[in-house]
Design a protein around this motif. Sequence first.
Motif, PDB file in Angstrom:
ATOM      1  N   SER A 155     -35.585  11.862  13.473  1.00 29.74           N
ATOM      2  CA  SER A 155     -36.877  11.676  13.315  1.00 29.74           C
ATOM      3  C   SER A 155     -37.478  10.189  13.476  1.00 29.74           C
ATOM      4  CB  SER A 155     -37.400  12.116  12.019  1.00 29.74           C
ATOM      5  OG  SER A 155     -39.094  12.011  11.631  1.00 29.74           O
ATOM      6  N   GLU A 156     -36.826   9.309  12.827  1.00 28.22           N
ATOM      7  CA  GLU A 156     -37.168   7.955  13.178  1.00 28.22           C
ATOM      8  C   GLU A 156     -36.944   7.604  14.663  1.00 28.22           C
ATOM      9  OE1 GLU A 156     -38.488   3.964  12.500  1.00 28.22           O
ATOM     10  OE2 GLU A 156     -38.811   5.990  11.364  1.00 28.22           O
ATOM     11  N   ILE A 157     -35.956   7.672  15.220  1.00 33.84           N
ATOM     12  CA  ILE A 157     -35.484   7.653  16.551  1.00 33.84           C
ATOM     13  C   ILE A 157     -36.615   8.341  17.387  1.00 33.84           C
ATOM     14  CG2 ILE A 157     -34.026   7.848  18.467  1.00 33.84           C
ATOM     15  CD1 ILE A 157     -31.689   7.713  16.235  1.00 33.84           C
ATOM     16  N   SER A 158     -37.071   9.669  17.251  1.00 37.18           N
ATOM     17  CA  SER A 158     -38.025  10.329  17.898  1.00 37.18           C
ATOM     18  C   SER A 158     -39.103   9.653  17.792  1.00 37.18           C
ATOM     19  CB  SER A 158     -37.779  11.873  17.522  1.00 37.18           C
ATOM     20  OG  SER A 158     -36.648  12.276  17.884  1.00 37.18           O
ATOM     21  N   ARG A 159     -39.709   9.262  16.718  1.00 39.11           N
ATOM     22  CA  ARG A 159     -40.775   8.466  16.752  1.00 39.11           C
ATOM     23  C   ARG A 159     -41.044   7.255  17.327  1.00 39.11           C
ATOM     24  NH1 ARG A 159     -43.244   4.645  14.022  1.00 39.11           N
ATOM     25  NH2 ARG A 159     -41.335   3.952  12.930  1.00 39.11           N
ATOM     26  N   LYS A 160     -40.066   6.424  17.389  1.00 40.29           N
ATOM     27  CA  LYS A 160     -39.890   5.263  18.055  1.00 40.29           C
ATOM     28  C   LYS A 160     -40.255   5.549  19.548  1.00 40.29           C
ATOM     29  CE  LYS A 160     -37.760   2.418  14.422  1.00 40.29           C
ATOM     30  NZ  LYS A 160     -36.602   1.475  14.301  1.00 40.29           N
ATOM     31  N   ILE A 161     -39.401   6.515  20.158  1.00 46.90           N
ATOM     32  CA  ILE A 161     -39.524   6.717  21.639  1.00 46.90           C
ATOM     33  C   ILE A 161     -40.680   7.266  22.027  1.00 46.90           C
ATOM     34  CG2 ILE A 161     -38.263   8.155  23.090  1.00 46.90           C
ATOM     35  CD1 ILE A 161     -36.549   5.975  22.328  1.00 46.90           C
ATOM     36  N   ARG A 162     -41.574   8.058  21.129  1.00 48.73           N
ATOM     37  CA  ARG A 162     -42.943   8.545  21.458  1.00 48.73           C
ATOM     38  C   ARG A 162     -43.820   7.461  21.478  1.00 48.73           C
ATOM     39  NH1 ARG A 162     -41.460  13.114  18.307  1.00 48.73           N
ATOM     40  NH2 ARG A 162     -42.385  12.170  16.232  1.00 48.73           N
ATOM     41  N   ALA A 163     -43.597   6.253  20.777  1.00 49.70           N
ATOM     42  CA  ALA A 163     -44.422   5.354  20.504  1.00 49.70           C
ATOM     43  C   ALA A 163     -44.359   4.441  21.840  1.00 49.70           C
ATOM     44  CB  ALA A 163     -44.356   4.653  19.322  1.00 49.70           C
ATOM     45  N   GLU A 164     -42.950   4.468  22.103  1.00 48.86           N
ATOM     46  CA  GLU A 164     -42.640   3.551  23.248  1.00 48.86           C
ATOM     47  C   GLU A 164     -43.081   4.134  24.720  1.00 48.86           C
ATOM     48  OE1 GLU A 164     -38.652   1.343  25.774  1.00 48.86           O
ATOM     49  OE2 GLU A 164     -38.661   2.409  23.377  1.00 48.86           O
ATOM     50  N   VAL A 165     -43.204   5.454  24.986  1.00 44.62           N
ATOM     51  CA  VAL A 165     -43.583   6.100  25.865  1.00 44.62           C
ATOM     52  C   VAL A 165     -45.169   6.168  26.166  1.00 44.62           C
ATOM     53  CG1 VAL A 165     -43.915   8.466  26.995  1.00 44.62           C
ATOM     54  CG2 VAL A 165     -41.698   7.725  26.047  1.00 44.62           C
ATOM     55  N   VAL A 166     -45.978   6.211  25.016  1.00 44.61           N
ATOM     56  CA  VAL A 166     -47.214   6.234  24.872  1.00 44.61           C
ATOM     57  C   VAL A 166     -47.806   4.617  25.207  1.00 44.61           C
ATOM     58  CG1 VAL A 166     -49.405   6.157  23.345  1.00 44.61           C
ATOM     59  CG2 VAL A 166     -47.445   7.925  23.101  1.00 44.61           C
ATOM     60  N   ALA A 167     -46.998   3.618  24.709  1.00 42.85           N
ATOM     61  CA  ALA A 167     -47.171   2.244  24.964  1.00 42.85           C
ATOM     62  C   ALA A 167     -46.883   1.985  26.666  1.00 42.85           C
ATOM     63  CB  ALA A 167     -46.505   1.441  24.445  1.00 42.85           C
ATOM     64  N   VAL A 168     -45.859   2.570  27.375  1.00 42.47           N
ATOM     65  CA  VAL A 168     -45.813   2.629  28.747  1.00 42.47           C
ATOM     66  C   VAL A 168     -47.059   3.323  29.486  1.00 42.47           C
ATOM     67  CG1 VAL A 168     -44.058   3.102  30.759  1.00 42.47           C
ATOM     68  CG2 VAL A 168     -43.221   2.044  28.624  1.00 42.47           C
ATOM     69  N   ALA A 169     -47.144   4.446  28.960  1.00 40.45           N
ATOM     70  CA  ALA A 169     -48.282   5.342  29.706  1.00 40.45           C
ATOM     71  C   ALA A 169     -49.658   4.587  29.682  1.00 40.45           C
ATOM     72  CB  ALA A 169     -48.425   6.689  29.103  1.00 40.45           C
ATOM     73  N   LYS A 170     -49.818   3.762  28.564  1.00 42.24           N
ATOM     74  CA  LYS A 170     -51.085   3.249  28.479  1.00 42.24           C
ATOM     75  C   LYS A 170     -51.087   2.165  29.317  1.00 42.24           C
ATOM     76  CE  LYS A 170     -54.163   0.930  24.891  1.00 42.24           C
ATOM     77  NZ  LYS A 170     -54.412   0.533  23.344  1.00 42.24           N
ATOM     78  N   SER A 171     -50.070   1.241  29.431  1.00 46.49           N
ATOM     79  CA  SER A 171     -49.810   0.194  30.354  1.00 46.49           C
ATOM     80  C   SER A 171     -50.042   0.495  31.843  1.00 46.49           C
ATOM     81  CB  SER A 171     -48.610  -0.608  29.960  1.00 46.49           C
ATOM     82  OG  SER A 171     -47.702   0.417  30.475  1.00 46.49           O
ATOM     83  N   MET A 172     -49.952   1.786  32.341  1.00 46.92           N
ATOM     84  CA  MET A 172     -49.930   2.180  33.512  1.00 46.92           C
ATOM     85  C   MET A 172     -50.818   3.101  33.878  1.00 46.92           C
ATOM     86  SD  MET A 172     -45.694   2.833  34.233  1.00 46.92           S
ATOM     87  CE  MET A 172     -46.086   2.642  36.045  1.00 46.92           C
ATOM     88  N   ALA A 173     -51.846   3.375  32.714  1.00 46.74           N
ATOM     89  CA  ALA A 173     -53.193   4.205  32.874  1.00 46.74           C
ATOM     90  C   ALA A 173     -52.672   5.636  33.083  1.00 46.74           C
ATOM     91  CB  ALA A 173     -54.059   3.748  33.775  1.00 46.74           C
ATOM     92  N   ILE A 174     -51.405   5.945  32.798  1.00 45.39           N
ATOM     93  CA  ILE A 174     -50.989   7.462  32.928  1.00 45.39           C
ATOM     94  C   ILE A 174     -51.434   8.399  31.714  1.00 45.39           C
ATOM     95  CG2 ILE A 174     -49.102   9.117  32.822  1.00 45.39           C
ATOM     96  CD1 ILE A 174     -47.352   6.541  34.132  1.00 45.39           C
ATOM     97  N   ARG A 175     -52.163   9.615  32.087  1.00 46.00           N
ATOM     98  CA  ARG A 175     -52.783  10.451  31.039  1.00 46.00           C
ATOM     99  C   ARG A 175     -51.675  11.666  30.586  1.00 46.00           C
ATOM    100  NH1 ARG A 175     -54.990  15.578  32.081  1.00 46.00           N
ATOM    101  NH2 ARG A 175     -54.334  15.291  34.319  1.00 46.00           N
ATOM    102  N   ILE A 176     -51.239  11.210  29.710  1.00 41.32           N
ATOM    103  CA  ILE A 176     -50.207  12.286  29.170  1.00 41.32           C
ATOM    104  C   ILE A 176     -50.738  13.255  28.037  1.00 41.32           C
ATOM    105  CG2 ILE A 176     -48.351  10.558  29.318  1.00 41.32           C
ATOM    106  CD1 ILE A 176     -48.484   9.908  26.404  1.00 41.32           C
ATOM    107  N   ASP A 177     -52.161  12.776  27.536  1.00 38.54           N
ATOM    108  CA  ASP A 177     -52.717  13.948  26.770  1.00 38.54           C
ATOM    109  C   ASP A 177     -53.255  15.038  27.857  1.00 38.54           C
ATOM    110  OD1 ASP A 177     -54.221  15.621  24.971  1.00 38.54           O
ATOM    111  OD2 ASP A 177     -55.548  13.908  24.609  1.00 38.54           O
TER     112      ASP A 177
END
Length: 700
Positions: free
Chosen positions: A260-282
């Motif tokens: 669960s901890e690994i998955s949470r960190k990866i999700r946060a990293e993906v969200v951060a990358v998406a935000k930096s590139m203005a990618i809509r993941i919602d």
Amino acid sequence: MSNSQERFLAELEISHLPSLPHVLVELLHACQDLDSTFQEISTIISRDAAIAARVVGLANSPFYSRGVKINSLERALLVLGTDTIKTIVITASVQQFFSSFSKTQSDFLSRFWRRSLSCALLAKSLAILTSYPNPEEAYLTGLLHNIGELILKTNHETQYLNLLSQAPQDDQALLQREHEAFGVNPSTVGAWMSREWGVGSLIADAREFHHAPAEMLMDAHHLVKIVALSSLLSEDPGSPEDQGYEIAEDLFELNPSLVSEISRKIRAEVVAVAKSMAIRIDLANDDLSADQEKQVALARQIRNLSLLQTARGELCRADSKTSLGVALQNTLSLLFGFSSSAVFWYNKAENELSFMLPAQDETPVPIRFRMEPNRSLVAQAGLSRTILCSLDNATPQQAQPVVDQQICRFVRKPGLLCLPVYDDEHLYCVLVAGVHARLSDQNGLQQRLRYFLLEAAASCRAGLLADLAHPDNATIQAMAQRANEIAHEANNPLSIINNYLGTLAKKLGAHEDVKEELAILREELERTGQILIRLNDLKASTVDSLQGVDINHEIKSLVTLYRSSLFLSHDIQCTLALDPQLKKQSASSHSMRQILTNLMKNAVEAMPDGGELSIRTNHCVNVDGKDYVEILIQDNGPGIPDPVLRNLFKPVASTKGKQHSGLGLSITKNLVKDARGTIRCRSSSQGTEFQILLPGGAQD
């Protein structure tokens, strides 16, 4: 696999897979930015499955891989190099620009991007955690684990998107529907593509079985289990996590809390990358403004590429430093409307910039100033490698250096725009254009100027090197011709002197002091012959090696020269058997001359008391079904000792005296290798033979 499945797979197009415009905009900007590093470009590529697939696929093609399987993105990028990567990115961008853009398309690519990157990051984390020896391989396999979905969507877009909208969210149910619709599912397609690349069965298996139930994966390979777990954990947010925890415990005995901890960190990293590139993941968010902005930005980048193509076409026609300067000014006017400009060329030896200012009496007046701080805005632009505009400074024009005020008058504008043209190694010049507006007020102009300067630097690098190589072609040709005449005239008296020395030695008998004196004379005579050889090489160096090399002609030229110098002083009889069908070969004439010179000198040195040298060529020798050109150089000397023969082509300490480097045959081997050929040596007490094989056989 059935015949119908094989036919379906064979008809799939996998070279035009789409990417999000967000990724392509980032990549294009990085590829065209002089300050971007190779690592920055590779980081962006590592976040997108479609571009990564193109890169890895090309890297595993026979032309690049040379039979070595490339299973990591980092290795693929290193094999291809920056220029090839830029070509891939530009091609993908142009294709994507002309593709359709809709909410359905955007939603699919956003979801696909999120799952691909999540799976890749999870796979690498799990690989490190579970001590898999190649985490980068796990990352790449995870990034491309669902590439089959993108392939099916690209080849059967309407049918596949309708299938996704109708099918339940359960993966197993979706797989069944996909198989019913196409006869294959995305996992099969992804595995097939992997095998087409030849990257190895384990990676193909990992992609094919990433949806397999846990009970079927217990004894599977480590990589297969990592990707299967990563795929499950990278499901859309809101999917049940219990199944992932159970499989993690079954396959790797990992606690749910750790997973669960690994998955949470990866999700946060993906969200951060998406935000930096203005990618809509919602995807519940129907606001497509960011996506549309990126599509517009991609269109803007494509426009910039077309500007570069225009600049390249104008600049490539320049054939001298003068015409290149004119072309640079014309391009500034054509692309940006800078009607008045000047080119300040940089002289590195003097560390100064110079420009010939036209005068009223039509006699140009030179403007020169040192490349030092506070001398001129032009010099400052060159020193800082930065685009500078005088109107962006708070300094009034009257307080600027006088030379800058003079240049302003010449360009008939209130401000100067200074554009340094440089690459990693050189500053070539500073272009100066007259402007009436601040650079900071002109949206996007600086980026377009940077793209233009890239092309300008490339043109300067090519044009100025050619100009330096041929500053005055007529003068060089005249000098070379005169050198050839001198060498030819000097050979005749040298031959007479050498023959006379031989006769004199016989008349004077076996007196040791006389022998020693005659040996000194012969040595000096040989040294003079070598000087003439170098003079002759000056003439040869003016020949354009890009036109190919006439091997027979090179052999004849060298033998003619050596017969009256090197061969004569060592009593060498040389015979030629040159194949008249041998045509020009696509190799460097300079390299070929060096190869032949080294081998001929080696043969002569092996026969200090005289001997026979034979040189033959053959226009077509077939080895393992491939045609080669053959060059054979044989002598009847005493042969090469076994210890020397075993290390023949390695750099060694020379045993021939201080005038020899011990690198001759090592250099020869490297030159042959550069020509994609091979060299072989056979030696015995009856003599030594060198065989060179160059690919291609006879050419027209």
